[in-house]
Motif scaffolding. Structure first.
Motif, PDB file in Angstrom:
ATOM      1  N   ARG A   1       0.835  -1.213   0.000  1.00 32.68           N
ATOM      2  CA  ARG A   1       0.000   0.000   0.000  1.00 32.68           C
ATOM      3  C   ARG A   1       0.870   1.265   0.000  1.00 32.68           C
ATOM      4  O   ARG A   1       0.537   2.257  -0.651  1.00 32.68           O
ATOM      5  CB  ARG A   1      -0.926   0.002   1.215  1.00 32.68           C
ATOM      6  N   TYR A   2       1.989   1.212   0.735  1.00 33.65           N
ATOM      7  CA  TYR A   2       2.895   2.365   0.773  1.00 33.65           C
ATOM      8  C   TYR A   2       3.455   2.659  -0.615  1.00 33.65           C
ATOM      9  O   TYR A   2       3.445   3.804  -1.075  1.00 33.65           O
ATOM     10  CB  TYR A   2       4.029   2.097   1.763  1.00 33.65           C
ATOM     11  N   VAL A   3       3.926   1.624  -1.309  1.00 33.71           N
ATOM     12  CA  VAL A   3       4.494   1.821  -2.645  1.00 33.71           C
ATOM     13  C   VAL A   3       3.411   2.280  -3.624  1.00 33.71           C
ATOM     14  O   VAL A   3       3.632   3.191  -4.437  1.00 33.71           O
ATOM     15  CB  VAL A   3       5.163   0.520  -3.148  1.00 33.71           C
ATOM     16  N   ALA A   4       2.212   1.668  -3.534  1.00 30.96           N
ATOM     17  CA  ALA A   4       1.127   2.005  -4.466  1.00 30.96           C
ATOM     18  C   ALA A   4       0.672   3.449  -4.321  1.00 30.96           C
ATOM     19  O   ALA A   4       0.301   4.091  -5.307  1.00 30.96           O
ATOM     20  CB  ALA A   4      -0.048   1.058  -4.250  1.00 30.96           C
ATOM     21  N   ILE A   5       0.703   3.989  -3.099  1.00 29.00           N
ATOM     22  CA  ILE A   5       0.194   5.339  -2.862  1.00 29.00           C
ATOM     23  C   ILE A   5       1.297   6.390  -2.908  1.00 29.00           C
ATOM     24  O   ILE A   5       1.119   7.471  -3.477  1.00 29.00           O
ATOM     25  CB  ILE A   5      -0.550   5.393  -1.509  1.00 29.00           C
ATOM     26  N   CYS A   6       2.445   6.076  -2.352  1.00 28.18           N
ATOM     27  CA  CYS A   6       3.533   7.060  -2.284  1.00 28.18           C
ATOM     28  C   CYS A   6       4.418   7.050  -3.529  1.00 28.18           C
ATOM     29  O   CYS A   6       5.038   8.066  -3.858  1.00 28.18           O
ATOM     30  CB  CYS A   6       4.385   6.817  -1.037  1.00 28.18           C
ATOM     31  N   HIS A   7       4.503   5.902  -4.220  1.00 31.32           N
ATOM     32  CA  HIS A   7       5.321   5.806  -5.439  1.00 31.32           C
ATOM     33  C   HIS A   7       4.527   5.047  -6.514  1.00 31.32           C
ATOM     34  O   HIS A   7       4.955   3.975  -6.982  1.00 31.32           O
ATOM     35  CB  HIS A   7       6.641   5.084  -5.154  1.00 31.32           C
ATOM     36  N   PRO A   8       3.375   5.572  -6.922  1.00 24.53           N
ATOM     37  CA  PRO A   8       2.491   4.830  -7.835  1.00 24.53           C
ATOM     38  C   PRO A   8       3.119   4.492  -9.179  1.00 24.53           C
ATOM     39  O   PRO A   8       2.841   3.433  -9.743  1.00 24.53           O
ATOM     40  CB  PRO A   8       1.286   5.763  -8.001  1.00 24.53           C
ATOM     41  N   LEU A   9       3.968   5.368  -9.696  1.00 25.54           N
ATOM     42  CA  LEU A   9       4.568   5.127 -11.017  1.00 25.54           C
ATOM     43  C   LEU A   9       5.618   4.018 -10.974  1.00 25.54           C
ATOM     44  O   LEU A   9       5.951   3.436 -12.010  1.00 25.54           O
ATOM     45  CB  LEU A   9       5.182   6.422 -11.561  1.00 25.54           C
ATOM     46  N   ARG A  10       6.128   3.732  -9.787  1.00 22.10           N
ATOM     47  CA  ARG A  10       7.180   2.713  -9.655  1.00 22.10           C
ATOM     48  C   ARG A  10       6.648   1.419  -9.037  1.00 22.10           C
ATOM     49  O   ARG A  10       7.419   0.504  -8.769  1.00 22.10           O
ATOM     50  CB  ARG A  10       8.311   3.264  -8.800  1.00 22.10           C
ATOM     51  N   HIS A  11       5.340   1.353  -8.818  1.00 25.66           N
ATOM     52  CA  HIS A  11       4.771   0.193  -8.118  1.00 25.66           C
ATOM     53  C   HIS A  11       5.065  -1.110  -8.844  1.00 25.66           C
ATOM     54  O   HIS A  11       5.492  -2.105  -8.227  1.00 25.66           O
ATOM     55  CB  HIS A  11       3.259   0.381  -7.946  1.00 25.66           C
ATOM     56  N   CYS A  12       4.853  -1.127 -10.145  1.00 18.96           N
ATOM     57  CA  CYS A  12       5.054  -2.354 -10.932  1.00 18.96           C
ATOM     58  C   CYS A  12       6.519  -2.747 -11.032  1.00 18.96           C
ATOM     59  O   CYS A  12       6.840  -3.940 -11.141  1.00 18.96           O
ATOM     60  CB  CYS A  12       4.458  -2.192 -12.327  1.00 18.96           C
ATOM     61  N   THR A  13       7.402  -1.762 -11.013  1.00 19.78           N
ATOM     62  CA  THR A  13       8.834  -2.070 -11.128  1.00 19.78           C
ATOM     63  C   THR A  13       9.433  -2.468  -9.779  1.00 19.78           C
ATOM     64  O   THR A  13      10.413  -3.217  -9.734  1.00 19.78           O
ATOM     65  CB  THR A  13       9.592  -0.857 -11.687  1.00 19.78           C
ATOM     66  N   ILE A  14       8.865  -1.946  -8.683  1.00 19.78           N
ATOM     67  CA  ILE A  14       9.388  -2.296  -7.351  1.00 19.78           C
ATOM     68  C   ILE A  14       8.856  -3.659  -6.907  1.00 19.78           C
ATOM     69  O   ILE A  14       9.625  -4.539  -6.504  1.00 19.78           O
ATOM     70  CB  ILE A  14       9.012  -1.209  -6.318  1.00 19.78           C
ATOM     71  N   LEU A  15       7.541  -3.846  -6.987  1.00 16.05           N
ATOM     72  CA  LEU A  15       6.935  -5.093  -6.527  1.00 16.05           C
ATOM     73  C   LEU A  15       6.645  -6.004  -7.723  1.00 16.05           C
ATOM     74  O   LEU A  15       5.505  -6.211  -8.125  1.00 16.05           O
ATOM     75  CB  LEU A  15       5.654  -4.802  -5.746  1.00 16.05           C
TER      76      LEU A  15
END
Length: 316
Positions: free
Chosen positions: A125-139
């Motif tokens: 949820r943190y990555v999806a909301i705080c870094h939405p553009l990088r969500h797919c590349t991080i997770l």
């Protein structure tokens, strides 16, 4: 006490589970709500696994973590409920010492794993909301798999000393356990001699297995709330906060009974014994029952897919 009055139960072949002391007359009636809750656990969590498998739109990190949570809930509840019901219905109180140690390990291991999965979902949820553009590349799928493996290894390694510590104690008092399942703190109370090492290690597991997770979950949500309040409109803030609501509800449903059970076991000596046992069972049953309901109600994707299945079934 003279030696002749002491029976040596060192590594007893069996442990006698009393069930819920003081409520023996109500076992048949108690079995009804427990059966209903267990049925909901099985149906709800298998439904979540089925939906994520068949619906390609649910092939996302959050739903992969939800599948891990569903499997953990199934193991956690199934490690205790069948034996509890056999006590209620058939007075089958005997359990071998080895099976007791295995049950103890699974109960505590998967409880720690569940806490770790909630932390992983908070990170998602943190990555999806705080870094939405990088969500797919991080997770990525690989990262999600590694997180799942880390959660499994951490739970196993932290709890692994439990059965070894329990096995090394001498049981010179009795082999009768006033509980529905083999719980570490209750096994320690049966042992003779200095068992402080087990008590201290139990606190260590509570701290490293759940308290630290809660701390990092709190940090994640602090960052999430900061990002939400920076959004330009109230509608955007409410919509974004709504994506976290199911996770927050599931966290509260897990941690509140968990810590309440842990603290009443250690500091609630004046409370009736049947109250301790009931709270311990609620902690193992209520979260696995509520999790699929919470996520099913709050997830629009799951609701839409379920509606499609019903429409398709009615047409047939």
């Amino acid at each position: 006490m003279s030696h002749s009055n002491v029976t040596d139960f060192t590594n007893p072949s069996t442990i006698i589970l009393l069930g819920i002391p003081g409520l023996e007359a109500a076992y048949v009636w108690l079995s009804i709500p427990f059966c209903i809750m267990y049925a909901i656990v099985l149906l709800g969590n298998f439904f979540i696994l089925f939906m994520v498998k068949i619906e390609s739109s649910l092939h996302e990190p959050m739903y992969y973590f939800l599948c891990m949570l569903a499997i953990t809930d199934l193991v956690l509840s199934s490690s205790t409920l069948p034996k509890m019901l056999s006590i209620f219905w058939f007075s089958s109180r005997d359990i071998s010492f080895s099976a007791c140690l295995a049950q103890l390990f699974f109960v505590h291991c998967f409880a720690v794993m569940e806490s770790g999965i909630f932390l992983a979902m908070a990170f998602d949820r943190y990555v999806a909301i705080c870094h939405p553009l990088r969500h797919c590349t991080i997770l990525t799928s690989t990262v999600v798999s590694k997180i799942g493996l880390a959660v499994l290894l951490r739970g196993s390694m932290i709890v692994l000393p439990y059965p070894f510590l329990v096995r090394r104690w001498h049981y010179c008092r009795t082999n009768i356990l006033p509980h529905t399942h083999c719980e570490h703190i209750y096994m320690v109370k049966l042992a003779c001699g200095d068992t402080s090492i087990s008590s201290y290690y139990g606190l260590f597991v509570l701290f490293c297995g759940k308290s630290l997770d809660m701390f990092f979950i709190a940090i994640s949500y602090f960052q999430i709330l900061r990002a939400i309040f920076r959004l330009p409109t109230k509608e955007a803030r409410l919509k974004t906060l709504g994506t976290c609501s199911s996770h927050l509800c599931a966290i509260l449903a897990f941690y509140i009974p968990s810590f309440f059970s842990s603290f009443t076991q250690r500091f609630g000596q004046n409370l009736p014994l049947h109250f301790h046992v009931l709270i311990a069972n609620m902690y193992l049953l209520v979260p696995p029952m509520l999790n699929p309901i919470i996520y099913g109600v709050r997830s629009k994707q799951i609701q839409d897919r379920l509606l499609q299945l019903f429409i398709h079934a009615n047409r047939i």
